[in-house]
Design an enzyme around this catalytic site. Structure first.
Site, PDB file in Angstrom:
ATOM      1  N   SER A 109      -8.407   0.139   0.275  1.00 19.59           N
ATOM      2  CA  SER A 109      -9.427   0.031   1.307  1.00 19.59           C
ATOM      3  C   SER A 109      -9.993   1.393   1.688  1.00 19.59           C
ATOM      4  CB  SER A 109      -8.851  -0.703   2.521  1.00 19.59           C
ATOM      5  OG  SER A 109      -9.828  -0.935   3.501  1.00 19.59           O
ATOM      6  N   HIS A 110      -9.782   1.805   2.940  1.00 21.15           N
ATOM      7  CA  HIS A 110     -10.356   3.045   3.450  1.00 21.15           C
ATOM      8  C   HIS A 110      -9.421   4.239   3.304  1.00 21.15           C
ATOM      9  CE1 HIS A 110      -7.907   1.291   6.649  1.00 21.15           C
ATOM     10  NE2 HIS A 110      -7.697   2.532   7.045  1.00 21.15           N
TER      11      HIS A 110
ATOM     12  N   ASP B 204     -13.364  -0.811   0.161  1.00 26.89           N
ATOM     13  CA  ASP B 204     -13.344  -2.073  -0.584  1.00 26.89           C
ATOM     14  C   ASP B 204     -14.413  -3.038  -0.089  1.00 26.89           C
ATOM     15  OD1 ASP B 204     -11.986  -2.410   1.837  1.00 26.89           O
ATOM     16  OD2 ASP B 204     -10.653  -3.956   1.039  1.00 26.89           O
TER      17      ASP B 204
ATOM     18  N   HIS C 177     -14.010  -6.504  11.200  1.00 24.40           N
ATOM     19  CA  HIS C 177     -13.670  -7.588  10.280  1.00 24.40           C
ATOM     20  C   HIS C 177     -14.314  -8.862  10.830  1.00 24.40           C
ATOM     21  CE1 HIS C 177     -10.808  -5.809   7.465  1.00 24.40           C
ATOM     22  NE2 HIS C 177     -10.308  -5.120   8.472  1.00 24.40           N
TER      23      HIS C 177
ATOM     24  N   ARG D  53       0.836  -1.191   0.000  1.00 25.67           N
ATOM     25  CA  ARG D  53       0.000   0.000   0.000  1.00 25.67           C
ATOM     26  C   ARG D  53       0.875   1.247   0.000  1.00 25.67           C
ATOM     27  NH1 ARG D  53      -5.386   0.094   3.677  1.00 25.67           N
ATOM     28  NH2 ARG D  53      -5.093  -2.126   3.261  1.00 25.67           N
TER      29      ARG D  53
ATOM     30  N   LYS E  14      -3.717  -6.494  -2.249  1.00 21.62           N
ATOM     31  CA  LYS E  14      -3.908  -7.546  -1.263  1.00 21.62           C
ATOM     32  C   LYS E  14      -3.804  -8.876  -1.990  1.00 21.62           C
ATOM     33  CE  LYS E  14      -7.052  -4.928   1.741  1.00 21.62           C
ATOM     34  NZ  LYS E  14      -8.383  -4.922   2.416  1.00 21.62           N
TER      35      LYS E  14
ATOM     36  N   ASP F 144     -16.774   0.128   4.144  1.00 21.27           N
ATOM     37  CA  ASP F 144     -15.551   0.862   3.820  1.00 21.27           C
ATOM     38  C   ASP F 144     -15.286   0.776   2.317  1.00 21.27           C
ATOM     39  OD1 ASP F 144     -14.735  -1.780   3.674  1.00 21.27           O
ATOM     40  OD2 ASP F 144     -12.876  -1.478   4.803  1.00 21.27           O
TER      41      ASP F 144
ATOM     42  N   ASP G 101     -15.025  -4.739   2.526  1.00 20.76           N
ATOM     43  CA  ASP G 101     -14.808  -5.976   3.285  1.00 20.76           C
ATOM     44  C   ASP G 101     -15.192  -5.799   4.751  1.00 20.76           C
ATOM     45  OD1 ASP G 101     -12.662  -4.345   3.997  1.00 20.76           O
ATOM     46  OD2 ASP G 101     -11.164  -5.940   3.886  1.00 20.76           O
ATOM     47  N   ARG G 102     -15.445  -4.552   5.166  1.00 19.67           N
ATOM     48  CA  ARG G 102     -15.917  -4.286   6.527  1.00 19.67           C
ATOM     49  C   ARG G 102     -17.281  -3.618   6.466  1.00 19.67           C
ATOM     50  NH1 ARG G 102     -12.084  -0.702   9.736  1.00 19.67           N
ATOM     51  NH2 ARG G 102     -11.685   0.263   7.714  1.00 19.67           N
TER      52      ARG G 102
END
Length: 452
Positions: free
Chosen positions: A102-103, A244, A329, A18, A112, A242, A246-247
Site C-alpha cells: 500500500s502506502h 495500491d 476508505h 506486511r 492482502k 495511495d 484503494d484510497r
C-alpha cells in the site's frame, strides 16, 4: 537465521501480511502462505494480483507455487490495484490475494487476502490460521498440481466501474491526478480515459521506489505537488491515490484538501438519492456531520469501530449501501462491500460535473465542523493515560466502542485510541471551529503526555 515464529508475529497484522523484503517477508514465506491460503479457503481456484514494487512479482510467483502445490489453479491477473483484485475476487467469485504494501516505503511488501466475493480475511477470520499453518507446516500433498493462467482484467474492471457511475454526460472538467508512482498510474487511464475530463497526470510512471514522494496522501506533505499543480493549471479538482490505489484523496479548485468525511457525506447523499431510506456505515472517528446528513436525507446512519473488517461486517448485517472512514476508505455494496478509491472519485466527479458550482462550494454543505486530524503520542502506559483522560472527563458522555470517545455535548468531542502495534495513543478531535478544536486538543494532550 531469525526465528520463524518471531518473524510471523512481526509481519502478520490485523488485516494483512506486511514486512520488510527479504528480511521479514521472502519467497519461502510467500510460498507457504499460498499453500496455507488454499487450505484455509478450500478453494480449487484462486486469483492473484500485484502492484509495481520490484519484489511483488517474485512474491506472487512463489505464492502461486504454494497454491498450485496444494492442487489449486491460479488465475494471475498481473498488475493491478487492490480494488482491481477485489473486482476479480467478486466477479469471478474466487478467493484472492493482492501483493502490495500500500502506502509503505519501498523496502516493504505484503499480502492482502480475501475469500470468494471479496469477503475480508483478518486475524479473526483466517489470518491467525494462515500464521499457524505457515509455522507448523502442512502435510505432504499427493494430488495433481494446479495450473496457472494469465488473465487481464483491467478492461472489465474499468467497464464495471463506469457502469456504476456514468460520467459521459457531465460538463468538461480539468482534473489533476497524482498517482504517486503507484497503481493509479495504471488504472486511472483505463477507467477515466475517453470521458469529458482533461487529465493532467502527476507521477503516473510505475516505480516502486517512489522517487517523487511517498504514495501516502494521508500525509499533508505528499499532497503539496498536487495542490500546487491544481492552482497552476486552473483545475477544477485534484485526486491523489495511495500506492495500491484503494484510497483516494480529493483537493478542490483552490488547492485545499477536502476532508474524507465530507467525501463520505457527499457519496452517501448520492447513494441515498438512488435508494432512499438505506443504511450508511461510518466509523466513530468520522465527522458528526456524516450521521447528521444521512439522517436529514432519510437514511439510517450506523456507527462502527475503525477498520475494514468491522465496516464490511456491519454492511453485511444491515444491508448498507455505502460506508466511509476518516482515512479515505470508501466501501460500496455494489462493489462486493469492498473499498475502492476509484469509485469514490467517480462519484465526486459526477457530483461536480453535474452542476456549475466549483468543488469548494459543492463540498461546503458536507463540511460542518473543524477537526484536528489524527495526532499520535508515544506513551509508556497506554492504559494509565487513557484512565487519566477518562477520569478528567468523567462528567461528559463517554463510550468505549473503540478506545475512549468523549462527547462534551456542544459539538465538541474526541476519540483516543491505543495503537495495536506501537506504544502510541491516537487522538482525533472535532469541534464547531478551529479555536475550539485547538483548545480541546491541548487539554487532552496535556493529560496524555504528562508522563509520556
Amino acid at each position: 537465521m531469525p526465528d520463524l515464529s518471531v518473524t510471523l508475529d512481526a509481519i502478520i497484522k490485523a488485516y494483512d501480511v506486511r514486512g520488510v523484503v527479504p528480511d521479514q517477508l521472502d519467497e519461502d514465506i510467500a510460498r507457504a502462505a499460498g499453500a496455507a491460503f488454499v487450505e484455509l479457503t478450500g478453494a480449487d481456484r484462486i486469483v492473484t494480483c500485484h502492484d509495481m514494487r520490484e519484489s511483488s512479482v517474485p512474491l506472487a510467483t512463489a505464492f502461486a507455487e504454494g497454491a498450485t502445490g496444494r492442487g489449486a489453479d491460479v488465475v494471475e491477473a498481473g498488475l493491478g490495484s487492490t480494488d482491481l483484485l477485489y473486482f476479480a475476487a467478486g466477479s469471478l467469485d474466487l478467493p484472492g490475494a493482492m501483493f502490495t504494501a500500500s502506502h509503505n516505503p519501498a523496502k516493504y511488501n505484503g499480502i492482502k487476502m480475501c475469500r470468494a466475493g471479496a469477503a475480508p480475511i483478518g486475524q479473526d477470520s483466517g489470518l491467525a490460521d494462515v500464521r499457524r499453518m505457515i509455522a507448523e507446516g502442512l502435510p505432504a500433498y499427493d494430488g495433481r498440481p494446479g495450473t496457472v493462467e494469465q488473465r487481464d482484467l483491467l478492461t472489465e474492471y474499468a467497464a464495471y466501474l463506469n457502469g456504476l457511475v456514468d460520467l459521459r454526460g457531465i460538463r468538461p472538467l480539468k482534473v489533476v491526478v497524482d498517482a504517486g508512482n503507484g497503481m493509479g498510474g495504471y488504472t486511472v487511464p483505463a477507467v477515466l480515459g475517453g470521458l469529458p475530463l482533461e487529465i493532467t497526470p502527476l507521477y503516473f510512471e510505475l516505480d516502486g521506489s517512489f522517487p517523487n514522494h511517498e504514495a501516502n496522501p494521508l500525509e499533508p506533505k505528499n499532497l503539496v505537488d498536487l495542490q500546487a499543480t491544481v492552482r497552476e493549471v486552473g483545475a477544477d479538482i485534484g485526486l491523489a491515490f495511495d500506492g495500491d490505489a484503494d484510497r483516494c484523496f480529493v483537493v478542490d479548485e483552490r488547492g485545499d484538501a477536502v476532508p474524507p468525511s465530507a467525501v463520505t457525506a457527499l457519496v452517501a447523499s448520492r447513494e441515498l438519492a438512488k435508494e432512499p431510506g438505506s443504511s450508511i456505515i461510518y466509523n466513530l472517528i468520522t465527522s458528526h456531520a456524516v450521521p447528521e446528513i444521512v439522517t436529514e436525507r432519510g437514511g439510517t446512519a450506523v456507527r462502527t469501530r475503525v477498520g475494514h473488517s468491522f465496516i464490511k461486517a456491519e454492511m453485511a448485517r444491515t444491508g448498507a449501501i455505502f460506508g466511509g472512514e476518516h482515512s479515505a476508505h470508501y466501501y460500496f455494496r455494489d462493489f462486493w462491500r469492498a473499498d475502492t478509491g476509484m469509485l469514490a472519485a467517480m462519484h465526486v466527479l459526477a457530483a461536480l460535473g453535474g452542476q456549475d458550482r466549483p468543488l469548494s462550494e459543492v463540498v461546503a454543505e458536507f463540511s460542518r465542523y473543524a477537526a484536528s486530524g489524527e495526532i499520535n503520542s508515544t506513551v509508556d502506559d497506554q492504559a494509565a493515560r487513557l484512565a487519566a483522560v477518562r477520569e478528567h472527563f468523567a462528567s461528559a458522555q463517554l463510550d468505549e466502542l473503540d478506545g475512549l470517545t468523549v462527547d462534551l455535548g456542544d459539538g465538541r468531542w474526541f476519540n483516543l485510541r491505543a495503537s495495536n502495534t506501537e506504544p502510541l495513543l491516537r487522538l482525533n478531535v472535532e469541534a464547531p471551529d478551529q479555536a475550539a478544536v485547538d483548545a480541546l486538543r491541548d487539554e487532552v494532550l496535556a493529560l496524555v503526555r504528562s508522563s509520556a
